[in-house]
Design a protein around this motif. Structure first.
Motif, PDB file in Angstrom:
ATOM      1  N   GLN A  96      14.193  -1.185  -9.364  1.00 49.14           N
ATOM      2  CA  GLN A  96      12.673  -1.387  -9.381  1.00 49.14           C
ATOM      3  C   GLN A  96      12.255  -1.141  -8.075  1.00 49.14           C
ATOM      4  O   GLN A  96      12.785  -0.960  -6.979  1.00 49.14           O
ATOM      5  CB  GLN A  96      12.286  -2.916  -9.444  1.00 49.14           C
ATOM      6  N   ALA A  97      11.296  -0.274  -8.197  1.00 49.55           N
ATOM      7  CA  ALA A  97      10.333   0.308  -6.773  1.00 49.55           C
ATOM      8  C   ALA A  97       8.880   0.096  -6.684  1.00 49.55           C
ATOM      9  O   ALA A  97       8.288   0.351  -7.850  1.00 49.55           O
ATOM     10  CB  ALA A  97      10.900   1.680  -6.653  1.00 49.55           C
ATOM     11  N   THR A  98       8.498  -0.290  -5.888  1.00 54.67           N
ATOM     12  CA  THR A  98       7.181  -0.363  -5.618  1.00 54.67           C
ATOM     13  C   THR A  98       6.570  -0.012  -4.176  1.00 54.67           C
ATOM     14  O   THR A  98       7.457   0.011  -3.346  1.00 54.67           O
ATOM     15  CB  THR A  98       6.642  -2.170  -5.570  1.00 54.67           C
ATOM     16  N   ARG A  99       5.196   0.107  -3.843  1.00 50.33           N
ATOM     17  CA  ARG A  99       4.658   0.473  -2.784  1.00 50.33           C
ATOM     18  C   ARG A  99       3.566  -0.318  -2.612  1.00 50.33           C
ATOM     19  O   ARG A  99       2.495  -0.466  -3.383  1.00 50.33           O
ATOM     20  CB  ARG A  99       4.209   1.961  -2.962  1.00 50.33           C
ATOM     21  N   GLN A 100       3.358  -0.933  -1.468  1.00 53.16           N
ATOM     22  CA  GLN A 100       2.148  -1.393  -0.948  1.00 53.16           C
ATOM     23  C   GLN A 100       1.454  -1.125   0.277  1.00 53.16           C
ATOM     24  O   GLN A 100       2.401  -0.529   1.318  1.00 53.16           O
ATOM     25  CB  GLN A 100       2.766  -3.038  -0.769  1.00 53.16           C
ATOM     26  N   ILE A 101       0.060  -1.151   0.393  1.00 55.53           N
ATOM     27  CA  ILE A 101      -0.580  -0.749   1.563  1.00 55.53           C
ATOM     28  C   ILE A 101      -0.851  -2.461   2.315  1.00 55.53           C
ATOM     29  O   ILE A 101      -1.653  -3.115   1.866  1.00 55.53           O
ATOM     30  CB  ILE A 101      -1.883  -0.245   1.048  1.00 55.53           C
ATOM     31  N   LEU A 102      -0.501  -2.648   3.534  1.00 51.41           N
ATOM     32  CA  LEU A 102      -0.539  -3.745   4.379  1.00 51.41           C
ATOM     33  C   LEU A 102      -1.414  -3.714   5.395  1.00 51.41           C
ATOM     34  O   LEU A 102      -1.884  -2.277   5.843  1.00 51.41           O
ATOM     35  CB  LEU A 102       0.858  -4.107   4.583  1.00 51.41           C
ATOM     36  N   GLY A 103      -1.833  -4.487   6.188  1.00 52.53           N
ATOM     37  CA  GLY A 103      -2.516  -4.456   7.331  1.00 52.53           C
ATOM     38  C   GLY A 103      -3.878  -4.507   7.089  1.00 52.53           C
ATOM     39  O   GLY A 103      -4.700  -4.628   5.902  1.00 52.53           O
ATOM     40  N   PHE A 104      -4.855  -4.573   8.011  1.00 49.42           N
ATOM     41  CA  PHE A 104      -6.328  -4.638   8.115  1.00 49.42           C
ATOM     42  C   PHE A 104      -6.801  -3.988   9.342  1.00 49.42           C
ATOM     43  O   PHE A 104      -5.889  -3.639  10.019  1.00 49.42           O
ATOM     44  CB  PHE A 104      -6.692  -6.183   8.207  1.00 49.42           C
ATOM     45  N   GLY A 105      -8.041  -3.499   9.289  1.00 47.44           N
ATOM     46  CA  GLY A 105      -8.613  -2.949  10.324  1.00 47.44           C
ATOM     47  C   GLY A 105      -9.234  -1.440   9.809  1.00 47.44           C
ATOM     48  O   GLY A 105      -8.817  -1.104   8.857  1.00 47.44           O
ATOM     49  N   GLN A 106      -9.671  -0.750  10.869  1.00 46.63           N
ATOM     50  CA  GLN A 106     -10.495   0.491  10.518  1.00 46.63           C
ATOM     51  C   GLN A 106      -9.517   1.773  10.607  1.00 46.63           C
ATOM     52  O   GLN A 106      -9.857   2.823  10.761  1.00 46.63           O
ATOM     53  CB  GLN A 106     -11.762   0.513  11.173  1.00 46.63           C
TER      54      GLN A 106
END
Length: 545
Positions: A331-341
């Motif tokens: 099983q493989a996933t990708r996530q975008i984390l964090g905040f800011g510009q």
């Protein structure tokens, strides 16, 4: 007289050439968890001749740009919805389930197209596909295309072959895309298995995908069309799981396609097993409360000789709760984390369910010029699963030691130019979860580079995970997985959903506010000043009566 003989020979040659064309169609139905049904339509057209003027079955409108541009192979896939690898297992074959539109093509060196640049041929091909399938593929250019190894998207690719590849994650799927695909079939949508494809049924499903794959062989062409859906028919009581084609597709097969050489429906259903032995089998009357594991059997229905509307009784078991039909070991996933510009964090999560076998996976990601990864921030951490291993299992400490990133390749993107690419070779030990993180910098856009309309950010194309040479029949799985089918249980490619990347957006309302303010000020000032300049003041005498 010679002209007449030549015409006769030409007609006879056309008939002989046409006899080498074949058309096969098939429909595969299988049950998924949650009471869902997976349907996969496959239509294959093949010719042993490469002369487009002699084609009777193969679509000339599709193959004309292929031949004129020197295309060896191409594939267009339009997908809506999200494929759940953890619940539904692997899709059929090497089907692409990337959201939106995915296009790839490989070009050969032909005399009539050698003088044309490769990028020009690529743009002409995507424009021809856009016109044929009514898709918005005009956004594909040098900034959205990249050259990838052919093995990532094409299993049967020749050695040392590279393909041009492009994603359009925000492309939608509608009836305007599906109707041209049906028109490429010999019987259109009026007969054969294609008559089951109804627009309102297909487009209302949880997941739908349509694809066209054409490739050139040394002596001819092969065109493969496919339509896949995941739908949830009306729920039935637990003791009644018999569905007909009308109940699934809202229509029956009215007649068979007379041109089809083979036409069949394959029903894949689970078979219940009471214990761990391979000799104890039960029929489908077993109660759901009895502990069991599942195997898959297949029933084949021949539909080449149907001459009347037919209701085929299909025995499909789609439990709302219970084990899945397929377990994928990776099983493989990708996530975008964090905040800011300015900065964000990308996290990759890979889970290996094998007991003793280490899996090697290639992570491939296409990065637009608006995103720049910081390679020095790549970090890999491993967590082991708590599971009782068999007594004869031997573990080696070297398998759980670093490095977990075996190779790294990065091709930077050109600013406001070509796309970049990132490739990581990952090693995932057995019964463990690997987390890989790295930081990315988001570049700022000019005010005229933002898309019109309400701002929602930019779409990051789906990432691709490619397991390297893993055969499920040679490995040992967990105790709950021992009776799974040896057939394809691991997806050949794992696509992640497209990610939404928030970008810095200027205050577009301020210029409009200034324009409105100055326009109002100028209008009032100019109107008042003009009134003073042109008005004439005179005395008015009023006589009193």
């Amino acid at each position: 007289m010679r002209l007449g003989v030549s015409a006769v020979y030409a007609s006879v040659a056309a008939v002989l050439v046409g006899a080498h064309e074949t058309y096969d169609e098939s429909l595969e139905l299988s049950s998924l968890s949650g009471g869902r049904v997976y349907s996969s339509f496959a239509f294959k057209l093949h010719s042993d001749h490469d002369n487009l003027h002699h084609f009777r079955i193969l679509p000339r409108a599709l193959l004309q740009p292929v031949k004129s541009l020197g295309v060896d192979a191409f594939q267009l896939t339009l997908t809506a919805g999200r494929w759940s690898y953890s619940s539904w297992g692997a899709p059929k074959g090497s089907q692409s389930v990337a959201s939106g539109a995915e296009v790839w093509a490989t070009f050969g060196d032909q005399n009539n197209s050698a003088s044309v640049p490769l990028t020009t041929r690529w743009r002409r091909l995507t424009s021809a596909l856009a016109g044929t399938f009514c898709a918005s593929l005009d956004a594909i250019d040098e900034t959205t295309s990249v050259s990838v190894p052919a093995q990532y998207v094409w299993n049967d690719a020749p050695a040392h072959t590279e393909v041009l590849h492009a994603y359009l994650p925000s492309e939608n799927v509608c009836t305007e895309n599906l109707t041209p695909l049906l028109k490429l079939l010999p019987c259109k949508g009026g007969a054969g298995l294609a008559s089951l494809i109804q627009m309102h049924t297909i487009l209302s499903s949880e997941f739908q995908s349509m694809s066209v794959h054409a490739r050139k062989s040394p002596s001819g062409y092969t065109v493969e069309l496919a339509v896949s859906t995941v739908m949830r028919p009306a729920q039935r009581p637990a003791d009644n799981t018999t569905w007909t084609l009308r109940e699934i597709f809202s229509r029956n097969i009215t007649a068979s396609c007379p041109i089809a050489n083979h036409s069949e429906i394959r029903i894949r259903e689970p078979i219940n097993v009471l214990d761990d032995s391979d000799e104890d089998w039960e029929d489908d009357s077993i109660h759901a409360s009895t502990p069991y594991t599942k195997r898959i059997s297949q029933k084949v229905y021949d539909t080449t000789s149907l001459d009347a509307p037919t209701d085929l009784s299909l025995q499909l078991i789609s439990p709302i709760d219970g084990p899945f039909l397929k377990f994928a070991p990776l099983q493989a996933t990708r996530q975008i984390l964090g905040f800011g510009q300015e900065r964000d964090m990308v996290r990759l999560t890979l889970h290996n369910e094998f007991i003793t076998e280490t899996m090697h996976v290639v992570y491939y990601d296409q990065l637009p010029w608006t995103v720049m990864p910081l390679m020095h921030t790549i970090n890999a951490t491993l967590s082991l699963d708590n599971m009782e291993l068999p007594q004869d299992t031997i573990e080696y400490r070297d398998d759980f030691d670093t490095p977990f990133i075996t190779s790294t390749k990065y091709r930077p993107a050109q600013l406001r130019g070509k796309m970049g690419a990132m490739e990581l070779g990952l090693r995932v030990p057995a019964q463990s979860t690997l987390h890989v993180t790295y930081a990315i910098i988001k570049r700022h856009l000019h005010y005229d580079e933002h898309l019109p309309g309400p701002h929602r950010g930019s779409d990051l194309p789906p990432a691709l995970f490619v397991p390297m040479s893993q055969s499920a029949s040679q490995h040992t799985w967990g105790q709950a997985h021992r009776h799974l089918p040896i057939e394809q249980v691991q997806a050949e490619r794992i696509y992640t959903p497209a990610s939404l990347l928030h970008t810095a957006v200027p205050d577009f309302s301020m210029p409009y506010n200034i324009i409105l303010f100055y326009s109002t000020f100028v209008a009032l000032f100019f109107g008042s000043f003009l009134n003073i300049m042109v008005r004439r003041y005179t005395d008015v005498y009023i006589e009193k009566s």
